[in-house]
Design a protein around this motif. Sequence first.
Motif, short mmCIF file in Angstrom:
data_model
loop_
_atom_site.label_atom_id
_atom_site.label_comp_id
_atom_site.label_asym_id
_atom_site.label_seq_id
_atom_site.Cartn_x
_atom_site.Cartn_y
_atom_site.Cartn_z
N UNK A 21 -2.17 -1.28 -5.58
CA UNK A 21 -2.95 -1.99 -5.81
C UNK A 21 -2.69 -2.44 -4.25
N UNK A 22 -4.32 -2.59 -3.53
CA UNK A 22 -3.99 -2.57 -2.75
C UNK A 22 -5.67 -3.52 -2.45
N UNK A 23 -5.98 -4.25 -1.31
CA UNK A 23 -6.88 -5.11 -1.25
C UNK A 23 -8.29 -4.74 -1.40
N UNK A 33 -7.44 -14.40 -6.15
CA UNK A 33 -7.55 -12.83 -5.98
C UNK A 33 -8.72 -12.27 -7.27
N UNK A 34 -9.54 -11.65 -7.08
CA UNK A 34 -10.63 -11.23 -8.96
C UNK A 34 -10.49 -9.83 -8.60
N UNK A 35 -11.20 -9.46 -9.42
CA UNK A 35 -10.99 -7.85 -9.84
C UNK A 35 -11.60 -7.15 -8.63
N UNK A 36 -12.93 -8.38 -8.23
CA UNK A 36 -13.45 -7.26 -7.32
C UNK A 36 -12.84 -7.25 -6.06
N UNK A 37 -11.74 -7.98 -5.63
CA UNK A 37 -11.00 -7.75 -4.73
C UNK A 37 -9.57 -6.95 -4.09
N UNK A 44 3.71 5.38 -3.70
CA UNK A 44 4.16 4.48 -4.51
C UNK A 44 5.01 3.87 -3.64
N UNK A 45 4.93 2.26 -4.01
CA UNK A 45 5.69 1.02 -2.96
C UNK A 45 6.55 0.34 -3.69
N UNK A 46 8.00 0.12 -3.54
CA UNK A 46 8.79 -0.16 -4.54
C UNK A 46 8.75 -1.88 -4.50
N UNK A 47 8.19 -2.11 -3.39
CA UNK A 47 8.18 -3.96 -3.12
C UNK A 47 6.53 -4.07 -3.63
N UNK A 48 5.59 -3.41 -4.14
CA UNK A 48 4.51 -3.65 -3.66
C UNK A 48 4.06 -3.82 -5.84
N UNK A 49 3.03 -3.78 -6.41
CA UNK A 49 2.58 -3.41 -7.34
C UNK A 49 1.84 -2.56 -7.80
N UNK A 50 1.78 -2.26 -8.75
CA UNK A 50 1.21 -1.32 -9.52
C UNK A 50 -0.06 -1.60 -10.72
N UNK A 51 0.62 -2.36 -11.18
CA UNK A 51 -1.15 -3.07 -11.97
C UNK A 51 -1.98 -4.19 -12.30
N UNK A 52 -3.67 -4.04 -11.82
CA UNK A 52 -4.27 -5.02 -11.38
C UNK A 52 -4.26 -6.32 -12.07
N UNK A 53 -3.59 -5.81 -13.26
CA UNK A 53 -3.38 -7.89 -13.62
C UNK A 53 -1.88 -8.36 -13.61
N UNK A 54 -1.20 -7.99 -12.54
CA UNK A 54 -0.17 -8.81 -11.72
C UNK A 54 -0.82 -9.25 -10.78
N UNK A 55 -2.13 -8.75 -10.51
CA UNK A 55 -2.45 -9.67 -9.06
C UNK A 55 -3.92 -10.39 -9.22
N UNK A 56 -4.31 -9.80 -10.13
CA UNK A 56 -6.17 -10.56 -10.69
C UNK A 56 -5.57 -12.20 -10.94
#
Length: 139
Positions: A21-23, A33-37, A44-56
């Motif tokens: 997931x990136x902005x 943070x919204x869906x449009x953001x 593949x980044x271990x300390x990042x997010x793989x799902x949009x739902x984790x960030x929104x």
Amino acid sequence: MRALGIVSAAVIAFPVFADTVVPARTIRPHQIITEMDVTYAAGDLLSGFGQLSDVIGQEARVALYAGRPILVGDIGPPAVITRNQIVGLRYAAGGIMISTEGRALERGAIGDRIRVMNLGSRATLFGQILEDGTVKVRN
């Protein structure tokens, strides 16, 4: 047997990447943070997010720049108390409960431990933010 060796060599030569997931645009600190953001980018980044739902619905703690991965420490729950806001303070011990007003010296989300100043005594205290927006003072 020889075909199996060629197939396994091909798998090793081409690693599989998950989406990160990136902005989609620059997100300023303290912005929700919204869906449009956000969007996905290959990698593949271990300390990042793989799902949009984790960030929104989370709040940016730092500036997030378009195309750069969002790291775990870059976002958190939205703040319910801002700095200098007047908040309710609660203290309970030994069957006695004291309620008063204080001024938040930090911003924070539900469950965060922040510094507050008792408006009556001007004492600086520490407390945990409760779900109703009040601060439970600890001794």
